[in-house]
Design a protein around this motif. Structure first.
Motif, PDB file in Angstrom:
ATOM      1  N   ARG A   1     102.671 -15.311 -45.922  1.00 30.01           N
ATOM      2  CA  ARG A   1     103.481 -16.054 -46.897  1.00 30.01           C
ATOM      3  C   ARG A   1     104.826 -15.407 -47.194  1.00 30.01           C
ATOM      4  O   ARG A   1     105.747 -16.078 -47.636  1.00 30.01           O
TER       5      ARG A   1
ATOM      6  N   SER B   1     109.941 -19.340 -43.180  1.00 34.66           N
ATOM      7  CA  SER B   1     109.195 -20.512 -42.729  1.00 34.66           C
ATOM      8  C   SER B   1     109.135 -20.623 -41.207  1.00 34.66           C
ATOM      9  O   SER B   1     108.080 -20.894 -40.642  1.00 34.66           O
TER      10      SER B   1
ATOM     11  N   ARG C   1     101.872 -19.247 -36.322  1.00 34.94           N
ATOM     12  CA  ARG C   1     100.751 -20.202 -36.332  1.00 34.94           C
ATOM     13  C   ARG C   1     100.638 -20.910 -34.984  1.00 34.94           C
ATOM     14  O   ARG C   1      99.545 -21.080 -34.449  1.00 34.94           O
TER      15      ARG C   1
ATOM     16  N   ASP D   1      97.784 -17.789 -42.984  1.00 37.08           N
ATOM     17  CA  ASP D   1      98.819 -18.327 -43.865  1.00 37.08           C
ATOM     18  C   ASP D   1      99.005 -17.453 -45.101  1.00 37.08           C
ATOM     19  O   ASP D   1     100.127 -17.205 -45.544  1.00 37.08           O
TER      20      ASP D   1
ATOM     21  N   ARG E   1     106.719 -18.117 -39.783  1.00 35.57           N
ATOM     22  CA  ARG E   1     105.330 -18.503 -40.074  1.00 35.57           C
ATOM     23  C   ARG E   1     104.874 -19.580 -39.097  1.00 35.57           C
ATOM     24  O   ARG E   1     103.766 -19.529 -38.571  1.00 35.57           O
ATOM     25  N   GLN E   2     105.731 -20.571 -38.857  1.00 36.31           N
ATOM     26  CA  GLN E   2     105.375 -21.650 -37.935  1.00 36.31           C
ATOM     27  C   GLN E   2     105.206 -21.137 -36.512  1.00 36.31           C
ATOM     28  O   GLN E   2     104.283 -21.545 -35.802  1.00 36.31           O
TER      29      GLN E   2
ATOM     30  N   ARG F   1      93.736 -20.162 -42.578  1.00 40.29           N
ATOM     31  CA  ARG F   1      93.978 -20.009 -44.013  1.00 40.29           C
ATOM     32  C   ARG F   1      94.307 -18.547 -44.335  1.00 40.29           C
ATOM     33  O   ARG F   1      95.243 -18.251 -45.071  1.00 40.29           O
TER      34      ARG F   1
END
Length: 177
Positions: free
Chosen positions: A31, A35, A42, A27, A38-39, A24
Motif C-alpha cells: 500500500r 499505484s 500484482r 495489496d 502496485r499494479q 489481499r
C-alpha cells in the motif's frame, strides 16, 4: 429434488480463495507503493502464478506455486518511512544543492519535499534538516557577520547545499545496491 448451483469460487474464471488471500496480503504490504508499481507487482504475481499453475490449477497446486513465490510481503520492494531501498526522489538533491543560486527558495522547497516524499526515510530528512540548521548556527558563530543574515546565509547558502551533497551520496549508494 432441487439442483444446487456452484458457489462463486467454483464458477469458471473465479479467483480461488487461496489466491485471493495471497493477493489481499500483497495489496496490504504494497500500500505504500505508488499505484503504478502496485499494479505492476500484482500483474507480475498473476503472470507467475498462471505460468506455473497451468490453465486449470487445483487448490493444492496453487498453494505450492504461492509457496514457491514466498510470502507476499517479501515480493514488495522495501520503501522509505521505515524500510530500506526503493528509488529516492533525486529532485530533492538538486533543490538543496541549488539553494544559494535561488536565494534559498529551492533549499526550503527541498527540505519540504524530503520530509513529504514517501521514498526518503525520515532519518535522511532529519539529517538534512540538522545539516541546514548547523549551517545556520555555524556561520554567525564562525564569521563576523550579523546573526540574522548570517543564519539565513549559513543555513540556506551553506547548510542546504551540504545537505544536498549528503543526500546525493545516500541516493548514489541506494542506487548501487
Amino acid at each position: 429434488m432441487t439442483e444446487r448451483h456452484p458457489g462463486p469460487a467454483a464458477r469458471r474464471g473465479a479467483v480461488p480463495v487461496v489466491l485471493q488471500d495471497y493477493l489481499r496480503r500483497l495489496d496490504a504490504a504494497a500500500r505504500a507503493l505508488p499505484s503504478g508499481e502496485r499494479q505492476d507487482l500484482r500483474a507480475r504475481v498473476w503472470t507467475d502464478v498462471a505460468a506455473a499453475a497451468g490453465p486449470a490449477p487445483t487448490g493444492d497446486r496453487l498453494a505450492r506455486v504461492l509457496g514457491e513465490l514466498g510470502p507476499p510481503e517479501g515480493l514488495v520492494p522495501a520503501r522509505a518511512g521505515g524500510g530500506p531501498g526503493g528509488l529516492r526522489d533525486p529532485a530533492v538533491v538538486h533543490l538543496l544543492g541549488c539553494s544559494l543560486l535561488s536565494a534559498g527558495i529551492t533549499g526550503v522547497i527541498g527540505l519540504v519535499r524530503v520530509w513529504r516524499a514517501p521514498s526518503w526515510p525520515r532519518r535522511d530528512a532529519f539529517v538534512a534538516t540538522l545539516v541546514v540548521l548547523a549551517g545556520a548556527v555555524a556561520l554567525p558563530v564562525l564569521a563576523p557577520v550579523h546573526p540574522v543574515p548570517g543564519a539565513v546565509l549559513g543555513g540556506l547558502g551553506a547548510g542546504a547545499p551540504l545537505a544536498g551533497v549528503l543526500l546525493g551520496v545516500v541516493l548514489l549508494r541506494a542506487r548501487r545496491q
